[in-house]
Design a protein around this motif. Structure first.
Motif: not given
Length: 345
Positions: A183-189, A213-217, A285-293
């Motif tokens: 469950a953790i590895r799925r968003f790590e990758e 806000q994204v980091r806080r989430q 984490v998905r939001a962090l990656v998508n908006t943080g790139r």
């Protein structure tokens, strides 16, 4: 000053909810159900007399200290539950094989449901799809559950099956031996699979440039998982102390046995709750990656390419540059470097 105070309180909140609160709950159970039976134990009596403070103050101090210690050891605790720490090689391999079987089984069930729905809606399937459906239904295990799925699986229940499958990594070589590990590895990758962005390697850079806000989430979502992990390990410790209480001179045997039984029954409940709580963590984490790139590229002095293929090449080179010693091939990153600002006239 207001932003500094807000950040400090935010960090304190995640620590309080994730580690100190479950520690307080476990200490309360220990004090009420186990401590009376340990009073005949010399080591426990010496500790109790040495700390000559009121019970409430001792509980508060113990909660804070143990909560901080658990927070400091969180990486080891997580790795133990994920299957990376103290797992024998045979147990690790067996767990990975079992996880792959479960993942394949869920994927096959969903494939059968999808193909049968297409057959009902379209009246016929393409030869390749029809052959795939027949091949899946030829498997006894799939054929057995397929009948149940047809009768019982509503749209919501099919979505729950998809949710269970979504708790596994995309790549089979990323499979972990435990449910929490998967469950953790799925968003790590996630960042690597979509963009070739190694978020584990560039985590500090990524979280340092995204909106608060994204980091806080992400922090709040992880606090929920931390809560169940801390509760789980605390129950194990209290169970061990309750078992120790049974060998003292004057144990309260019914209470100690009941405590062990109840807490042992709750351990798998908290583990499953931790696995379920990773869904929100994964979404954050998905939001962090998508908006943080884009902010990450800007902070690294890079221009985000217009095509996804070029972006994947760029992040692969950035990840490689951060992971291995410098090599002349790293000059391939030059076309993505942002132009220096022009000097004012």
């Amino acid at each position: 000053m207001g932003d500094i105070a807000k950040g400090a309180l935010g960090g304190a909140w995640t620590l309080l909810v994730g580690w100190i609160l479950p520690t307080a709950l476990n200490l309360a159970v220990f004090h009420l159900a186990v401590a009376p039976s340990l009073r005949g134990l010399s080591a426990f009596d010496r500790l109790r007399y040495a700390v000559a403070v009121p019970t409430g103050l001792a509980m508060l101090t113990g909660t804070l200290l143990l909560g901080l210690v658990a927070n400091a050891c969180q990486n080891s605790l997580y790795r133990l539950l994920e299957g990376y720490l103290l797992w024998p090689a045979r147990a690790y391999d067996a767990g990975c094989r079992r996880s792959r079987r479960v993942k394949d089984h869920l994927a096959n069930r969903l494939t059968v449901l999808r193909l049968e729905r297409r057959h009902r809606e379209e009246g016929a399937l393409q030869p390749e799809a029809s052959e795939q459906l027949a091949r899946l239904l030829a498997q006894p295990r799939i054929a057995r559950v397929a009948g149940q799925d047809r009768r019982r699986r509503t749209a919501v229940q099919r979505a729950l099956l998809q949710e269970r499958l979504g708790r596994f990594p995309i790549a089979d070589d990323q499979i972990a031996p435990t449910r929490l590990g998967n469950a953790i590895r799925r968003f790590e990758e996630y960042g690597w699979d979509r963009y070739r962005l190694d978020t584990q390697l560039l985590w500090n850079e990524l979280t340092g440039c995204v909106p608060d806000q994204v980091r806080r989430q992400v922090d709040l979502a992880r606090a929920s998982v931390d809560f169940f992990v801390a509760l789980l390990f605390g129950h194990i410790v209290v169970c061990a102390l309750a078992a120790l209480a049974l060998v003292t001179d004057r144990p309260d045997t019914p209470l100690a046995v009941s405590t062990i039984a109840v807490l042992a029954a709750l351990v798998p409940v908290w583990y499953r709750s931790a696995v379920t709580a990773t869904d929100e963590w994964a979404a954050a984490v998905r939001a962090l990656v998508n908006t943080g790139r884009k902010p990450l590229a800007d902070s690294l002095g890079l221009d985000l390419p217009r095509t996804l293929a070029a972006e994947r090449d760029m992040w692969a080179m950035v990840s490689r540059l951060s992971r291995i010693p410098y090599h002349e091939r790293a000059a391939a990153l030059d076309p993505y470097r942002a132009s220096p600002p022009s000097a004012p006239e």
